[in-house]
Design a protein around this motif. Structure first.
Motif, PDB file in Angstrom:
ATOM      1  N   TRP A 106     -72.029 -24.273  -4.447  1.00  0.00           N
ATOM      2  CA  TRP A 106     -73.213 -24.768  -3.499  1.00  0.00           C
ATOM      3  C   TRP A 106     -73.818 -23.622  -2.925  1.00  0.00           C
ATOM      4  CZ3 TRP A 106     -68.425 -27.155  -4.617  1.00  0.00           C
ATOM      5  CH2 TRP A 106     -68.502 -28.440  -4.437  1.00  0.00           C
ATOM      6  N   TYR A 107     -75.068 -23.732  -2.188  1.00  0.00           N
ATOM      7  CA  TYR A 107     -75.829 -22.675  -1.498  1.00  0.00           C
ATOM      8  C   TYR A 107     -75.739 -23.760  -0.022  1.00  0.00           C
ATOM      9  CZ  TYR A 107     -77.577 -19.610  -4.714  1.00  0.00           C
ATOM     10  OH  TYR A 107     -77.843 -18.645  -5.735  1.00  0.00           O
ATOM     11  N   GLY A 108     -74.905 -23.495   0.814  1.00  0.00           N
ATOM     12  CA  GLY A 108     -74.810 -24.065   1.896  1.00  0.00           C
ATOM     13  C   GLY A 108     -74.300 -25.679   1.474  1.00  0.00           C
ATOM     14  N   SER A 109     -75.045 -26.390   2.030  1.00  0.00           N
ATOM     15  CA  SER A 109     -74.704 -27.937   1.663  1.00  0.00           C
ATOM     16  C   SER A 109     -75.405 -28.400   0.197  1.00  0.00           C
ATOM     17  CB  SER A 109     -75.152 -28.896   2.616  1.00  0.00           C
ATOM     18  OG  SER A 109     -76.500 -28.955   2.931  1.00  0.00           O
ATOM     19  N   HIS A 110     -76.111 -27.574  -0.634  1.00  0.00           N
ATOM     20  CA  HIS A 110     -77.052 -28.024  -1.476  1.00  0.00           C
ATOM     21  C   HIS A 110     -76.168 -27.437  -2.800  1.00  0.00           C
ATOM     22  CE1 HIS A 110     -80.145 -28.426  -4.098  1.00  0.00           C
ATOM     23  NE2 HIS A 110     -80.471 -26.980  -4.267  1.00  0.00           N
ATOM     24  N   ARG A 111     -75.945 -28.651  -3.531  1.00  0.00           N
ATOM     25  CA  ARG A 111     -75.095 -28.445  -4.769  1.00  0.00           C
ATOM     26  C   ARG A 111     -75.964 -28.008  -5.883  1.00  0.00           C
ATOM     27  NH1 ARG A 111     -70.169 -32.242  -6.267  1.00  0.00           N
ATOM     28  NH2 ARG A 111     -69.055 -30.849  -7.678  1.00  0.00           N
ATOM     29  N   VAL A 112     -75.794 -26.662  -6.329  1.00  0.00           N
ATOM     30  CA  VAL A 112     -76.675 -26.157  -7.536  1.00  0.00           C
ATOM     31  C   VAL A 112     -76.151 -26.297  -8.816  1.00  0.00           C
ATOM     32  CG1 VAL A 112     -78.480 -24.763  -6.214  1.00  0.00           C
ATOM     33  CG2 VAL A 112     -76.272 -23.871  -6.862  1.00  0.00           C
ATOM     34  N   LEU A 113     -74.847 -26.353  -8.781  1.00  0.00           N
ATOM     35  CA  LEU A 113     -74.143 -26.534 -10.251  1.00  0.00           C
ATOM     36  C   LEU A 113     -73.129 -27.725  -9.847  1.00  0.00           C
ATOM     37  CD1 LEU A 113     -73.397 -23.218 -11.591  1.00  0.00           C
ATOM     38  CD2 LEU A 113     -75.422 -24.417 -12.125  1.00  0.00           C
ATOM     39  N   HIS A 114     -72.956 -28.677 -10.862  1.00  0.00           N
ATOM     40  CA  HIS A 114     -72.305 -29.762 -10.668  1.00  0.00           C
ATOM     41  C   HIS A 114     -71.236 -30.005 -11.850  1.00  0.00           C
ATOM     42  CE1 HIS A 114     -72.626 -33.799  -8.303  1.00  0.00           C
ATOM     43  NE2 HIS A 114     -71.442 -33.845  -9.199  1.00  0.00           N
ATOM     44  N   ASP A 115     -70.047 -29.575 -11.358  1.00  0.00           N
ATOM     45  CA  ASP A 115     -69.000 -30.082 -12.567  1.00  0.00           C
ATOM     46  C   ASP A 115     -69.384 -29.581 -14.036  1.00  0.00           C
ATOM     47  OD1 ASP A 115     -67.095 -30.549 -10.868  1.00  0.00           O
ATOM     48  OD2 ASP A 115     -67.239 -32.603 -10.853  1.00  0.00           O
ATOM     49  N   VAL A 116     -69.942 -28.447 -14.085  1.00  0.00           N
ATOM     50  CA  VAL A 116     -70.354 -28.104 -15.415  1.00  0.00           C
ATOM     51  C   VAL A 116     -69.396 -27.651 -16.383  1.00  0.00           C
ATOM     52  CG1 VAL A 116     -71.769 -26.163 -16.736  1.00  0.00           C
ATOM     53  CG2 VAL A 116     -72.528 -27.068 -14.792  1.00  0.00           C
TER      54      VAL A 116
ATOM     55  N   GLU B  88     -73.709 -14.386  -9.994  1.00  0.00           N
ATOM     56  CA  GLU B  88     -73.674 -15.274  -9.159  1.00  0.00           C
ATOM     57  C   GLU B  88     -72.057 -15.776  -9.183  1.00  0.00           C
ATOM     58  OE1 GLU B  88     -76.146 -16.555  -7.041  1.00  0.00           O
ATOM     59  OE2 GLU B  88     -77.673 -16.040  -8.067  1.00  0.00           O
ATOM     60  N   SER B  89     -71.626 -15.906  -7.846  1.00  0.00           N
ATOM     61  CA  SER B  89     -70.195 -16.419  -7.754  1.00  0.00           C
ATOM     62  C   SER B  89     -70.186 -17.850  -7.758  1.00  0.00           C
ATOM     63  CB  SER B  89     -69.673 -16.122  -6.189  1.00  0.00           C
ATOM     64  OG  SER B  89     -70.531 -16.542  -5.345  1.00  0.00           O
ATOM     65  N   ILE B  90     -69.138 -18.383  -8.054  1.00  0.00           N
ATOM     66  CA  ILE B  90     -69.006 -19.857  -7.870  1.00  0.00           C
ATOM     67  C   ILE B  90     -68.013 -20.308  -7.101  1.00  0.00           C
ATOM     68  CG2 ILE B  90     -69.760 -20.165 -10.465  1.00  0.00           C
ATOM     69  CD1 ILE B  90     -66.550 -20.588 -11.210  1.00  0.00           C
ATOM     70  N   ASN B  91     -68.048 -21.674  -6.409  1.00  0.00           N
ATOM     71  CA  ASN B  91     -66.979 -22.183  -5.751  1.00  0.00           C
ATOM     72  C   ASN B  91     -65.771 -22.926  -6.128  1.00  0.00           C
ATOM     73  OD1 ASN B  91     -70.197 -22.402  -4.375  1.00  0.00           O
ATOM     74  ND2 ASN B  91     -68.684 -21.539  -3.021  1.00  0.00           N
ATOM     75  N   ASN B  92     -66.151 -23.394  -7.497  1.00  0.00           N
ATOM     76  CA  ASN B  92     -65.123 -24.288  -7.877  1.00  0.00           C
ATOM     77  C   ASN B  92     -65.072 -23.788  -9.542  1.00  0.00           C
ATOM     78  OD1 ASN B  92     -62.907 -26.061  -7.246  1.00  0.00           O
ATOM     79  ND2 ASN B  92     -64.367 -27.230  -6.073  1.00  0.00           N
ATOM     80  N   GLY B  93     -63.913 -24.427 -10.193  1.00  0.00           N
ATOM     81  CA  GLY B  93     -63.925 -24.095 -11.725  1.00  0.00           C
ATOM     82  C   GLY B  93     -63.650 -22.818 -11.990  1.00  0.00           C
ATOM     83  N   GLN B  94     -63.900 -22.538 -13.299  1.00  0.00           N
ATOM     84  CA  GLN B  94     -63.554 -21.524 -14.087  1.00  0.00           C
ATOM     85  C   GLN B  94     -64.428 -21.044 -15.247  1.00  0.00           C
ATOM     86  OE1 GLN B  94     -59.549 -21.730 -16.127  1.00  0.00           O
ATOM     87  NE2 GLN B  94     -58.860 -19.648 -15.161  1.00  0.00           N
ATOM     88  N   ILE B  95     -64.663 -19.808 -15.515  1.00  0.00           N
ATOM     89  CA  ILE B  95     -65.426 -19.532 -16.517  1.00  0.00           C
ATOM     90  C   ILE B  95     -64.772 -18.208 -17.452  1.00  0.00           C
ATOM     91  CG2 ILE B  95     -67.656 -18.381 -17.226  1.00  0.00           C
ATOM     92  CD1 ILE B  95     -68.952 -19.149 -14.398  1.00  0.00           C
ATOM     93  N   ILE B  96     -64.691 -18.541 -18.523  1.00  0.00           N
ATOM     94  CA  ILE B  96     -63.882 -17.718 -19.341  1.00  0.00           C
ATOM     95  C   ILE B  96     -64.743 -17.119 -20.408  1.00  0.00           C
ATOM     96  CG2 ILE B  96     -61.974 -17.416 -20.885  1.00  0.00           C
ATOM     97  CD1 ILE B  96     -60.899 -18.654 -18.413  1.00  0.00           C
ATOM     98  N   VAL B  97     -64.874 -15.598 -20.638  1.00  0.00           N
ATOM     99  CA  VAL B  97     -65.438 -15.100 -21.606  1.00  0.00           C
ATOM    100  C   VAL B  97     -64.538 -14.321 -22.322  1.00  0.00           C
ATOM    101  CG1 VAL B  97     -67.292 -13.347 -22.006  1.00  0.00           C
ATOM    102  CG2 VAL B  97     -67.831 -14.962 -20.149  1.00  0.00           C
TER     103      VAL B  97
END
Ligand SMILES: Nc1ncnc2c1ncn2[C@@H]1O[C@H](COP(=O)(O)OP(=O)(O)OP(=O)(O)O)[C@@H](O)[C@H]1O
Ligand SMILES: [Mg+2]
Lengths: 242, 229
Positions: free
Chosen positions: A10-20, A51-60
């Motif tokens: 999210w950027y503030g209340s704007h959700r820019v990535l949605h459960d990807v 960019e940081s994320i608010n939720n979830g996980q990224i594995i490389v």
């Protein structure tokens, strides 16, 4: 190789990535496309934690990208990133641009680093420009130097954020050519691009993203022939119209 | 035109006087310049790192930019020792010369300007530069060192050379607290001989020679580090 698990931002209340959610296997090329402002840059930049994320996980590889105990510098040195605006270092020659990180981050000896830099510049067809400064190079040449610079850390993964969008049309081909070569060498790549020819020829999968959601993840031939989601259909139709 | 007063310049004692004055001016200049560039860089680091509230550094800069240099020199030479504890005051009287206080005042003043020049130099480097360096795995400090600051210094070079020129000229104010620099000896000569014109012609030429040399060095350095954007 790269895995997104329920990634949200999210950027503030704007959700820019949605459960990807999504996976990129070793050696695969994934093309991300979608309308402007849909979150393509944001998504690709989460992979090396620009960019940081608010939720979830990224594995490389084996690494959880957002694990605060892991060194972000080590993570990034294993992920090549190519920017739309090249972002070459203007005060350094082409070969210094390529050799800087291996010398300052990896502690490579100068001789070794410059040998490798020349090798990479040769690979992108710019050995003769090794001593030129970015300001003396065309856009296409600059972007090829930027690719060589990213490759200098020997990353197993390369990320491209619209690498040809800032280029004059006649220079797009030379950059795509280098990217195709990389792909056929077996590089794992995520490319944000609207170059549908490239997607068709090189990509294993296309992810279509709109409003921060991956609406379609399919093969290029299916994506272009029979897009399922209405927004993807409109997107493909718009590209055709060009 | 009456030029016979120029004859005083042939006097070896006068020449020696100007030589001493010039050396003192150069000492003032080099001591203040070294301190000023170091402190100016430090101020930028302090401001960017947030060790001190940014307003504190801002106030320091504004004081030095908005109060006449001569006042700053007087504050250091006459004012500050008086507010020190008695024992320090005695020490200062005994051991610290006017030269010392002049260097303190001049270098603090120049540091304020230099830190602003460096800061705007850094701000002029596009954010994509830091980002590209970090994306390669460089730490913040390495990215600053190799990418941001090395561009910022090149960009700020003309302004930094200007600060050196300004500093050299401002050293002449030290005459007001009795430092026997170039203008001090010029006034002394004028007072003793009434050869007013040569008394001030000589420092004019010496200052010019120094500033022109500085400018030449500055443009040499800039040429050798120039890059095409
Ligand atoms: N720093 C920010 N603060 C607030 N909103 C932002 C910020 N950066 C991006 N956004 C918003 O996030 C959304 C996704 O932006 P992003 O740059 O990822 O889109 P994109 O798909 O790459 O677009 P484009 O095709 O124009 O490059 C947009 O709505 C954008 O306005
Ligand atoms: Mg984008």
């Amino acid at each position: 190789m790269i895995e997104f698990i329920n990634v949200s931002k999210w950027y503030g209340s704007h959700r820019v990535l949605h459960d990807v959610n999504g996976r990129v296997e070793r050696g695969e090329v994934v093309v991300i496309c979608g309308p402007s402002g849909s979150g393509k840059s944001t998504l690709i930049r989460t992979v090396n934690r620009l960019e940081s994320i608010n939720n979830g996980q990224i594995i490389v590889g084996e690494t959880d990208v957002n694990d605060r105990k892991k060194s972000v510098n080590r993570l990034r040195s294993g992920i090549g990133f190519v920017f739309q605006q090249f972002n070459l270092f203007p005060h350094l020659s082409a070969k210094d641009n390529v050799a800087l990180a291996p010398i300052t981050v990896r502690g490579l000896k100068k001789g070794e680093a410059y040998d490798r830099a020349l090798e990479l510049l040769d690979k992108v067809g710019l050995k003769s420009k090794a001593d030129a400064f970015p300001g003396q190079l065309s856009g296409g040449q600059q972007q090829r130097v930027a690719i060589a610079r990213a490759l200098a850390m020997n990353p197993p993964v390369m990320l491209f954020d619209e690498p040809t969008s800032a280029l004059d049309p006649e220079m797009v081909g030379e950059v795509l050519q280098v990217m195709k070569q990389l792909a056929s060498d077996g590089m794992t790549m995520i490319c944000v691009t609207h170059e549908m020819g490239f997607a068709r020829d090189v990509a294993n999968r296309v992810w279509f993203i709109a409003d921060g959601e991956v609406l379609e993840s399919t093969t290029p031939s299916e994506f272009f022939a029979t897009p399922r989601h209405p927004r993807a259909q409109k997107f493909v139709a718009d590209i055709r119209a060009h | 035109m009456n030029l016979h007063s120029l004859a005083v310049l042939a006097d070896p004692n006068v020449q020696l006087l100007f030589l001493r004055g010039t050396l003192t001016t150069l000492e003032l200049f080099f001591a203040s310049a070294i301190a000023a560039y170091a402190l100016g860089a430090l101020l930028v680091v302090i401001r960017m790192s947030g060790w001190l509230p940014s307003a504190a550094v801002g106030a320091f800069v504004e004081y030095h930019r908005n109060v006449p240099s001569i006042v700053q020199i007087f504050v250091w030479y006459f004012g500050v020792p008086q507010i020190l504890p008695q024992s320090w005051h005695t020490y200062a009287n005994a051991h610290l010369s006017a030269f010392f206080f002049a260097v303190v005042a001049l270098s603090l003043n120049a540091a304020a300007y230099i830190s602003e020049d460096l800061r705007s130099g850094i701000r002029a480097v596009p954010t994509g530069q830091m980002e590209a360096a970090r994306a390669l795995g460089m730490s913040y400090l390495k990215a600053m060192r190799w990418v941001v600051v090395s561009q910022a210094v090149r960009g700020a070079a003309p302004a930094l050379v200007n600060q050196a020129l300004g500093l050299l000229k401002t050293t002449s104010l030290a005459l007001a607290i009795g430092v026997k620099e170039l203008m001090y000896v010029a006034r002394q000569l004028d007072g003793e001989t009434y050869a007013t014109f040569p008394s001030y012609l000589t420092p004019t030429l010496i200052y010019l020679a120094c500033t022109l040399t500085l400018m030449a060095i500055g443009s040499r350095v800039q040429q050798s580090t120039r890059f095409t954007r």
